[in-house]
Write a protein that holds these residues in place. Sequence first.
Motif, PDB file in Angstrom:
ATOM      1  N   HIS A   1       0.828  -1.205   0.000  1.00  0.00           N
ATOM      2  CA  HIS A   1       0.000   0.000   0.000  1.00  0.00           C
ATOM      3  C   HIS A   1       0.863   1.258   0.000  1.00  0.00           C
ATOM      4  CE1 HIS A   1      -2.503   3.148   2.068  1.00  0.00           C
ATOM      5  NE2 HIS A   1      -3.348   2.745   1.122  1.00  0.00           N
ATOM      6  N   ALA A   2       1.984   1.213   0.715  1.00  0.00           N
ATOM      7  CA  ALA A   2       2.852   2.381   0.812  1.00  0.00           C
ATOM      8  C   ALA A   2       3.430   2.792  -0.539  1.00  0.00           C
ATOM      9  CB  ALA A   2       3.987   2.102   1.794  1.00  0.00           C
ATOM     10  N   VAL A   3       3.621   1.831  -1.436  1.00  0.00           N
ATOM     11  CA  VAL A   3       4.166   2.154  -2.761  1.00  0.00           C
ATOM     12  C   VAL A   3       3.056   2.270  -3.815  1.00  0.00           C
ATOM     13  CG1 VAL A   3       6.387   1.106  -2.252  1.00  0.00           C
ATOM     14  CG2 VAL A   3       4.604  -0.273  -3.364  1.00  0.00           C
ATOM     15  N   GLY A   4       1.800   2.163  -3.389  1.00  0.00           N
ATOM     16  CA  GLY A   4       0.689   2.326  -4.325  1.00  0.00           C
ATOM     17  C   GLY A   4       0.307   1.084  -5.089  1.00  0.00           C
ATOM     18  N   ALA A   5       0.886  -0.065  -4.725  1.00  0.00           N
ATOM     19  CA  ALA A   5       0.558  -1.302  -5.436  1.00  0.00           C
ATOM     20  C   ALA A   5      -0.849  -1.783  -5.115  1.00  0.00           C
ATOM     21  CB  ALA A   5       1.580  -2.389  -5.102  1.00  0.00           C
ATOM     22  N   VAL A   6      -1.342  -1.474  -3.922  1.00  0.00           N
ATOM     23  CA  VAL A   6      -2.734  -1.760  -3.569  1.00  0.00           C
ATOM     24  C   VAL A   6      -3.401  -0.457  -3.133  1.00  0.00           C
ATOM     25  CG1 VAL A   6      -2.227  -4.147  -2.910  1.00  0.00           C
ATOM     26  CG2 VAL A   6      -2.235  -2.364  -1.162  1.00  0.00           C
ATOM     27  N   LEU A   7      -4.696  -0.354  -3.426  1.00  0.00           N
ATOM     28  CA  LEU A   7      -5.430   0.871  -3.108  1.00  0.00           C
ATOM     29  C   LEU A   7      -5.656   1.028  -1.619  1.00  0.00           C
ATOM     30  CD1 LEU A   7      -6.174   0.435  -6.195  1.00  0.00           C
ATOM     31  CD2 LEU A   7      -8.317   1.583  -5.653  1.00  0.00           C
ATOM     32  N   SER A   8      -6.018  -0.091  -0.972  1.00  0.00           N
ATOM     33  CA  SER A   8      -6.338  -0.029   0.449  1.00  0.00           C
ATOM     34  C   SER A   8      -6.097  -1.380   1.087  1.00  0.00           C
ATOM     35  CB  SER A   8      -7.804   0.413   0.658  1.00  0.00           C
ATOM     36  OG  SER A   8      -8.683  -0.365  -0.137  1.00  0.00           O
ATOM     37  N   VAL A   9      -5.873  -1.359   2.403  1.00  0.00           N
ATOM     38  CA  VAL A   9      -5.652  -2.567   3.185  1.00  0.00           C
ATOM     39  C   VAL A   9      -6.793  -2.683   4.185  1.00  0.00           C
ATOM     40  CG1 VAL A   9      -4.097  -3.774   4.762  1.00  0.00           C
ATOM     41  CG2 VAL A   9      -3.160  -2.357   2.911  1.00  0.00           C
ATOM     42  N   LEU A  10      -7.488  -3.815   4.160  1.00  0.00           N
ATOM     43  CA  LEU A  10      -8.682  -4.006   4.979  1.00  0.00           C
ATOM     44  C   LEU A  10      -8.425  -5.036   6.071  1.00  0.00           C
ATOM     45  CD1 LEU A  10     -10.719  -2.106   3.746  1.00  0.00           C
ATOM     46  CD2 LEU A  10      -9.517  -3.281   1.892  1.00  0.00           C
ATOM     47  N   SER A  11      -9.206  -4.948   7.140  1.00  0.00           N
ATOM     48  CA  SER A  11      -8.958  -5.767   8.327  1.00  0.00           C
ATOM     49  C   SER A  11      -9.247  -7.247   8.096  1.00  0.00           C
ATOM     50  CB  SER A  11      -9.786  -5.250   9.501  1.00  0.00           C
ATOM     51  OG  SER A  11     -11.176  -5.274   9.176  1.00  0.00           O
ATOM     52  N   ASP A  12     -10.289  -7.564   7.310  1.00  0.00           N
ATOM     53  CA  ASP A  12     -10.658  -8.960   7.111  1.00  0.00           C
ATOM     54  C   ASP A  12     -11.419  -9.116   5.802  1.00  0.00           C
ATOM     55  OD1 ASP A  12     -13.258  -7.973   7.631  1.00  0.00           O
ATOM     56  OD2 ASP A  12     -13.167  -8.558   9.741  1.00  0.00           O
ATOM     57  N   ARG A  13     -11.878 -10.328   5.534  1.00  0.00           N
ATOM     58  CA  ARG A  13     -12.540 -10.617   4.260  1.00  0.00           C
ATOM     59  C   ARG A  13     -13.839  -9.833   4.107  1.00  0.00           C
ATOM     60  NH1 ARG A  13     -11.761 -14.528   0.252  1.00  0.00           N
ATOM     61  NH2 ARG A  13     -13.255 -14.122  -1.403  1.00  0.00           N
ATOM     62  N   ASP A  14     -14.603  -9.691   5.173  1.00  0.00           N
ATOM     63  CA  ASP A  14     -15.855  -8.939   5.080  1.00  0.00           C
ATOM     64  C   ASP A  14     -15.581  -7.488   4.710  1.00  0.00           C
ATOM     65  OD1 ASP A  14     -17.349 -11.167   5.713  1.00  0.00           O
ATOM     66  OD2 ASP A  14     -17.532 -10.675   7.843  1.00  0.00           O
ATOM     67  N   ALA A  15     -14.585  -6.892   5.337  1.00  0.00           N
ATOM     68  CA  ALA A  15     -14.228  -5.505   5.019  1.00  0.00           C
ATOM     69  C   ALA A  15     -13.704  -5.405   3.589  1.00  0.00           C
ATOM     70  CB  ALA A  15     -13.192  -4.982   6.004  1.00  0.00           C
ATOM     71  N   LEU A  16     -12.974  -6.426   3.146  1.00  0.00           N
ATOM     72  CA  LEU A  16     -12.473  -6.454   1.769  1.00  0.00           C
ATOM     73  C   LEU A  16     -13.633  -6.476   0.780  1.00  0.00           C
ATOM     74  CD1 LEU A  16      -9.942  -6.822  -0.135  1.00  0.00           C
ATOM     75  CD2 LEU A  16     -10.424  -9.281   0.022  1.00  0.00           C
ATOM     76  N   ASP A  17     -14.603  -7.346   1.031  1.00  0.00           N
ATOM     77  CA  ASP A  17     -15.750  -7.440   0.132  1.00  0.00           C
ATOM     78  C   ASP A  17     -16.529  -6.132   0.086  1.00  0.00           C
ATOM     79  OD1 ASP A  17     -15.107 -10.047  -0.473  1.00  0.00           O
ATOM     80  OD2 ASP A  17     -16.536 -10.936   0.941  1.00  0.00           O
ATOM     81  N   ALA A  18     -16.671  -5.476   1.246  1.00  0.00           N
ATOM     82  CA  ALA A  18     -17.378  -4.196   1.296  1.00  0.00           C
ATOM     83  C   ALA A  18     -16.624  -3.138   0.494  1.00  0.00           C
ATOM     84  CB  ALA A  18     -17.568  -3.749   2.746  1.00  0.00           C
ATOM     85  N   GLU A  19     -15.304  -3.127   0.596  1.00  0.00           N
ATOM     86  CA  GLU A  19     -14.489  -2.170  -0.155  1.00  0.00           C
ATOM     87  C   GLU A  19     -14.593  -2.419  -1.658  1.00  0.00           C
ATOM     88  OE1 GLU A  19     -11.467   0.841  -0.929  1.00  0.00           O
ATOM     89  OE2 GLU A  19     -13.071   0.481   0.519  1.00  0.00           O
ATOM     90  N   VAL A  20     -14.607  -3.687  -2.038  1.00  0.00           N
ATOM     91  CA  VAL A  20     -14.749  -4.019  -3.462  1.00  0.00           C
ATOM     92  C   VAL A  20     -16.081  -3.504  -3.987  1.00  0.00           C
ATOM     93  CG1 VAL A  20     -15.046  -5.915  -5.111  1.00  0.00           C
ATOM     94  CG2 VAL A  20     -13.192  -5.995  -3.442  1.00  0.00           C
ATOM     95  N   GLU A  21     -17.142  -3.690  -3.223  1.00  0.00           N
ATOM     96  CA  GLU A  21     -18.462  -3.236  -3.671  1.00  0.00           C
ATOM     97  C   GLU A  21     -18.514  -1.716  -3.794  1.00  0.00           C
ATOM     98  OE1 GLU A  21     -20.871  -5.196  -4.914  1.00  0.00           O
ATOM     99  OE2 GLU A  21     -19.222  -6.609  -4.675  1.00  0.00           O
ATOM    100  N   THR A  22     -17.874  -1.015  -2.871  1.00  0.00           N
ATOM    101  CA  THR A  22     -17.798   0.445  -2.969  1.00  0.00           C
ATOM    102  C   THR A  22     -17.029   0.861  -4.211  1.00  0.00           C
ATOM    103  OG1 THR A  22     -17.902   0.697  -0.566  1.00  0.00           O
ATOM    104  CG2 THR A  22     -17.002   2.543  -1.813  1.00  0.00           C
ATOM    105  N   LEU A  23     -15.929   0.188  -4.455  1.00  0.00           N
ATOM    106  CA  LEU A  23     -15.102   0.480  -5.625  1.00  0.00           C
ATOM    107  C   LEU A  23     -15.874   0.208  -6.912  1.00  0.00           C
ATOM    108  CD1 LEU A  23     -12.224   1.324  -6.471  1.00  0.00           C
ATOM    109  CD2 LEU A  23     -11.571  -1.091  -6.324  1.00  0.00           C
ATOM    110  N   VAL A  24     -16.544  -0.931  -6.964  1.00  0.00           N
ATOM    111  CA  VAL A  24     -17.322  -1.300  -8.151  1.00  0.00           C
ATOM    112  C   VAL A  24     -18.441  -0.292  -8.405  1.00  0.00           C
ATOM    113  CG1 VAL A  24     -18.975  -2.999  -9.041  1.00  0.00           C
ATOM    114  CG2 VAL A  24     -16.783  -3.759  -8.105  1.00  0.00           C
ATOM    115  N   ALA A  25     -19.132   0.116  -7.340  1.00  0.00           N
ATOM    116  CA  ALA A  25     -20.232   1.077  -7.493  1.00  0.00           C
ATOM    117  C   ALA A  25     -19.733   2.378  -8.108  1.00  0.00           C
ATOM    118  CB  ALA A  25     -20.887   1.340  -6.137  1.00  0.00           C
TER     119      ALA A  25
END
Length: 257
Positions: free
Chosen positions: A171-195
């Motif tokens: 994340h520090a070098v921009g290779a990933v947009l965000s780092v999430l705490s767990d799979r549920d948070a990851l899925d929520a972030e993906v849905e926000t990104l997709v929307a």
Amino acid sequence: MTDLLIERRDGVLDITFNRPERRNAFTRAMYGELRQLWIDTAADRSVRVVVLRGAGGKAFAAGNEISDFVGNEDVVQYEDWIRGMLDGLFRLPQVTVAAVDGVCVGGGLAVATSCDLRVATAGSRFGYPIARTLGNALSSPVLYRCAAVFGESLTREMLLASRLVDADRAHAVGAVLSVLSDRDALDAEVETLVAGILQASPATLRTTKQQLAARARLTEVAPPEEEALLHEVYGGPDFAEGVRAFLAKEKPAFGAT
């Protein structure tokens, strides 16, 4: 059970690598199915976003199924065929998102770096530890793509020191947009990104991707001597020992050359 789970919903194509017992390692059949899927998807204007995930919570994908290398007459040709699949993914007109939860190494990292965007859980790790496992080498376009995403310094660390990069450093070098705490948070972030992507102008997104792909064609081209170089690596004793040791679940004993 299929090794690829494919789900279509409004504007979104969801793909899950479904070999959790093998940490979602890619088989020849999976690569072939993905190659055709990219061809079909490129022509499908109803799809706006492609999301890739790994099943099981331990890995996005942990490289290639090593047994596929056994008995393969030309491993370099096989790797070139795989690279065609990666190129098809990279050149999709749709926005592609890698949702990484766990280990993302080898072929899995090649797929993730061929996507436009990456998000990851905090425990995810990225790398190419092939110098300690198989004794093979990346093709130049795959290596250059990693350097374009992670930067040359971290790419050198991945390949030369066989170290995995954690999600925070990625994340520090921009290779990933965000780092999430767990799979549920990851899925929520993906849905926000997709929307957000679904609300954007398709013309802007397609044009931007075409421009970036044109730039990559100029900067990520393999040198003319590459095929001979890779044949030497894959036909050499280190790769033979790496495959043998991996299948035997032993530590490889690489030579000094």
